[in-house]
Design a protein around this motif. Structure first.
Motif, short mmCIF file in Angstrom:
data_model
loop_
_atom_site.label_atom_id
_atom_site.label_comp_id
_atom_site.label_asym_id
_atom_site.label_seq_id
_atom_site.Cartn_x
_atom_site.Cartn_y
_atom_site.Cartn_z
N LEU A 150 -5.79 78.39 33.55
CA LEU A 150 -4.63 78.74 34.36
C LEU A 150 -4.22 80.14 33.92
N SER A 151 -3.83 80.98 34.85
CA SER A 151 -3.32 82.30 34.44
C SER A 151 -1.81 82.24 34.31
N ALA A 152 -1.27 83.12 33.50
CA ALA A 152 0.19 83.21 33.38
C ALA A 152 0.80 83.58 34.73
N LEU A 153 0.06 84.38 35.50
CA LEU A 153 0.54 84.77 36.83
C LEU A 153 0.66 83.55 37.74
N GLU A 154 -0.33 82.65 37.68
CA GLU A 154 -0.27 81.43 38.49
C GLU A 154 0.90 80.55 38.06
N ALA A 155 1.09 80.42 36.76
CA ALA A 155 2.20 79.59 36.26
C ALA A 155 3.54 80.17 36.71
N THR A 156 3.64 81.49 36.64
CA THR A 156 4.89 82.16 37.01
C THR A 156 5.13 82.05 38.52
N GLN A 157 4.05 82.24 39.30
CA GLN A 157 4.19 82.13 40.75
C GLN A 157 4.59 80.71 41.15
N ALA A 158 4.04 79.72 40.44
CA ALA A 158 4.40 78.33 40.73
C ALA A 158 5.89 78.09 40.50
N ALA A 159 6.42 78.67 39.41
CA ALA A 159 7.85 78.54 39.13
C ALA A 159 8.67 79.23 40.21
N LEU A 160 8.25 80.44 40.60
CA LEU A 160 9.00 81.19 41.62
C LEU A 160 8.96 80.44 42.96
N ASP A 161 7.80 79.84 43.29
CA ASP A 161 7.70 79.09 44.55
C ASP A 161 8.61 77.86 44.52
N ARG A 162 8.65 77.20 43.37
CA ARG A 162 9.51 76.02 43.24
C ARG A 162 10.99 76.41 43.40
N ILE A 163 11.36 77.52 42.78
CA ILE A 163 12.75 78.00 42.90
C ILE A 163 13.07 78.29 44.37
N ALA A 164 12.13 78.95 45.05
CA ALA A 164 12.35 79.27 46.46
C ALA A 164 12.51 77.99 47.29
N LYS A 165 11.82 76.93 46.85
CA LYS A 165 11.84 75.70 47.62
C LYS A 165 13.12 74.87 47.38
N VAL A 166 13.58 74.81 46.13
CA VAL A 166 14.66 73.85 45.82
C VAL A 166 15.98 74.46 45.39
N ASP A 167 16.00 75.75 45.00
CA ASP A 167 17.22 76.20 44.33
C ASP A 167 18.41 76.39 45.27
N ASP A 168 18.19 76.44 46.57
CA ASP A 168 19.36 76.49 47.45
C ASP A 168 20.15 75.19 47.37
N ARG A 169 19.48 74.10 46.95
CA ARG A 169 20.18 72.81 46.80
C ARG A 169 20.72 72.60 45.38
N ILE A 170 20.14 73.31 44.39
CA ILE A 170 20.51 73.09 42.99
C ILE A 170 21.45 74.19 42.46
N ASN A 171 21.19 75.45 42.86
CA ASN A 171 21.97 76.60 42.37
C ASN A 171 21.91 76.73 40.85
N ALA A 172 20.69 76.55 40.31
CA ALA A 172 20.51 76.70 38.86
C ALA A 172 20.49 78.18 38.46
N PHE A 173 20.04 79.04 39.38
CA PHE A 173 19.85 80.45 39.01
C PHE A 173 20.91 81.35 39.65
N LEU A 174 21.43 82.26 38.83
CA LEU A 174 22.31 83.30 39.35
C LEU A 174 21.51 84.55 39.71
N HIS A 175 20.37 84.71 39.06
CA HIS A 175 19.53 85.88 39.32
C HIS A 175 18.09 85.49 39.02
N VAL A 176 17.18 85.78 39.94
CA VAL A 176 15.75 85.56 39.70
C VAL A 176 15.08 86.92 39.63
N ASP A 177 14.45 87.20 38.50
CA ASP A 177 13.85 88.51 38.26
C ASP A 177 12.37 88.45 38.63
#
Lengths: 495, 98
Positions: free
Chosen positions: A21-48
């Motif tokens: 697994l590349s670190a880029l893939e792991a990071t992209q997976a996290a960013l995709d998950r945030i894009a998918k669910v964080d409008d319902r959770i609001n865990a992040f104030l800022h995504v870098d």
């Protein structure tokens, strides 16, 4: 690898180190998950996004160059928005710091970056870490991934929700009166408050300096240990940081039996006011501990009953002093500078406009407790009670190796349920506050469900014996998982 | 001994905190309840007990007196509400007649 987001931090890092697994893939997976669910959770104030992808590419480059990688290299992390990190805003969940970019990295951030940990963004929190539900954020509440009508705990609610919602495998929180352990408990995570002085506070925006301590949130005891080991250690930039080698927490987390370990159940942290379901899961866990070879006895810590009132004098007193730095002069918001108003008037207007209700309440309470005529009766007396609580711990640790209790008296409550009743909200931290006052380390880990919601089990240890938390927690987690047949978070509803 | 609205207003002035009338109306009864709850610390007989100011006792923390570069001026000023001539620009700090 569609389930990368469900990997533990240890497994993510191992897969990256092995080239699976590349670190880029792991990071992209996290960013995709945030894009998918964080409008319902609001865990992040800022995504870098850019910073995270760049950090991931750097890990991949180092691996390709044959450099040795640390045990968390390439793992995405959510950072509570109370730490300074260059390139990202630091708001502390407050309007008074909206849009402020700090000029330096916190020591924790420097250590995470050096370890190749990918900081995905800044996690939501109760304003200036004051609260138990993340409803005191100026940027809207975070929601509990187990039930989005309920609170994720606080003040590190964004950090906890990010991990429980599989947005990142690990997160950093801070714990002044329970702000790591209580969110961990109600979101079904492992959360640790290290020994005071074990982790640098440099770059952590101060709320109550004699109590604040940063620590890990994770889905497993081992992941918490790996993150704890990454951030621990002496820092000359923090004068309260201790010059001792950090305890061997990672090795301790691998323990699978508790033969000879003496465990004390704190009598005062039970009984009326504790949910029946919480009590039942706590008792179940005690039986598991006995099965692992531990000796379980009841101990009394009589002054723990006064920990909550002492805390709500000491912490607001320190906060009323610490938050004086938000004076509209050097950073952050400035309101009413019309050319007529003087500096004190601008300061007063800015603080009135920039702070939310709970922060104002605590500044007023702290100012009152420190007022001449009340100082001895309130702040002075609270500091004496603090001594008595430390003495209770010391006496108990002559008989037992660790102390245990439920982490919280109840499971996650509903949003809005306690916002208008500060004293009811404060009771959320009943079991966690004694460890902050005495300085010792403490962990919460999930031990089951009540009404379909996670129940946390708290383990407390003497100062600088953080490894005991991981020994007991690691063995208990493994035994519970063997009985359950799957990781605890698998029981969380899909988002 | 109830906390009055005037006392809250006084504490707010000490804290440099502008509070609206509505906030004063809400805070006075809330503070009264909170102070009633925390006043329980008085029940503890703690006459001879020394106070704890800090969880882990540390005394005389020194470090080597080594010169380090300070934060560059532009970085220190980057987050300021107002800047003029390479300095923080602040509202007047003296009254007009002083």
């Amino acid at each position: 690898m569609t389930d990368v987001i469900r990997f533990s931090a240890a497994r993510t890092a191992a897969a990256i180190a092995a080239g699976e697994l590349s670190a880029l893939e792991a990071t992209q997976a996290a960013l995709d998950r945030i894009a998918k669910v964080d409008d319902r959770i609001n865990a992040f104030l800022h995504v870098d996004v850019d910073g995270a992808l760049a950090a991931a590419r750097e890990v991949d480059r180092r691996r390709a160059a044959g450099e040795a990688l640390g045990p968390l290299a390439g793992v995405p992390l959510a950072l509570k928005d109370v730490f300074t990190a260059q390139g990202m805003p630091t708001t502390c969940g407050s309007r008074i710091l909206e849009g402020w970019y700090p000029p330096y990295d916190a020591t924790i951030v420097s250590k995470l970056r050096a370890a190749g940990v990918v900081i995905i963004g800044k996690a939501n929190m109760d304003e200036f870490a004051m609260g138990s539900s993340t409803e005191n954020s100026a940027y809207g509440p975070t929601r509990n991934p187990w039930d989005t009508d309920r609170i994720p705990g606080g003040s590190s609610g964004g950090s906890a929700a990010a991990v429980a919602a599989f947005e990142t495998p690990i997160a950093i929180g801070t714990d002044t009166g329970g702000s790591i352990r209580q969110p961990a408990a109600v979101c079904g995570l492992v959360g640790v408050k290290p020994t005071y002085g074990g982790v640098s506070r440099y770059g952590l925006v101060a709320f109550s300096s004699s109590l604040d301590q940063a620590g890990p949130l994770a889905r497993t005891v081992t992941d918490a240990a790996l993150l704890h080991a990454t951030i621990a250690g002496h820092d000359p930039l923090d004068t309260t940081s201790v010059e001792l080698a950090p305890p061997a927490v990672v090795a301790a987390a691998a323990s699978r039996n508790l033969r000879g370990v003496r465990i004390g159940v704190v009598r005062e942290l039970s009984g009326d006011g504790y949910d029946i379901g919480v009590r039942a899961r706590f008792s179940d866990a005690l039986e598991v501990l006995v099965g692992l070879g531990a000796e379980v006895v009841e101990v009394s810590c009589p002054h723990f009953t006064y920990a909550l009132p002492a805390y709500y004098l000491i912490a607001p007193s320190e906060c009323s002093s610490n938050l004086a730095r938000f004076d509209a002069m050097r950073f952050g918001l400035r309101v009413g500078d019309d050319g007529e108003a003087g500096a004190e008037e601008v300061m007063t207007r800015t603080r009135g406009a920039g702070f939310g209700p709970e922060v104002k309440r605590r500044i007023i309470l702290g100012t009152y407790a420190l007022s001449s005529g009340y100082y001895d009766a309130y702040y002075g007396q609270a500091q004496k009670v603090r001594t008595l609580i430390s003495q209770d711990f010391a006496a108990a640790y002559e008989r037992v190796d660790v102390l245990v209790s439920p982490t919280t008296p109840t499971v996650a409550f509903r949003l809005g349920e306690k916002v208008d009743d500060p004293v009811a909200m404060y009771l959320s931290d009943l079991c966690t506050i004694p460890s902050n006052l005495a300085g010792g380390p403490a962990m919460s880990l999930p031990v089951g469900l009540a009404e379909g919601l996670p129940v946390g089990f708290q383990i407390m240890a003497p100062a600088f014996a953080d490894d005991r938390l991981y020994r007991v927690g690691g063995a208990l987690e493994a035994a519970l998982e063997a009985r359950r047949g799957h990781p605890f978070l698998d029981d969380a509803p899909a988002l | 001994m109830a906390i009055t609205r005037d006392e809250i207003a006084h504490l707010a002035r000490l804290s440099r905190l502008a509070l609206s009338d509505e906030e004063l109306d809400t805070l006075a009864p809330q503070l009264d309840v909170i102070i009633g709850a925390v006043a329980r610390v008085a029940e503890v007989a703690a006459g001879d007990i020394p106070p704890t100011t800090h969880a882990v006792p540390l005394t005389n923390v020194f470090r080597a007196d080594i010169t380090r570069p300070s934060l560059p001026r532009t970085d220190a000023l980057a987050g300021a509400p107002a800047v003029e001539d390479g300095r923080f620009r602040v509202p007047r700090i003296l009254d007009m007649d002083e």
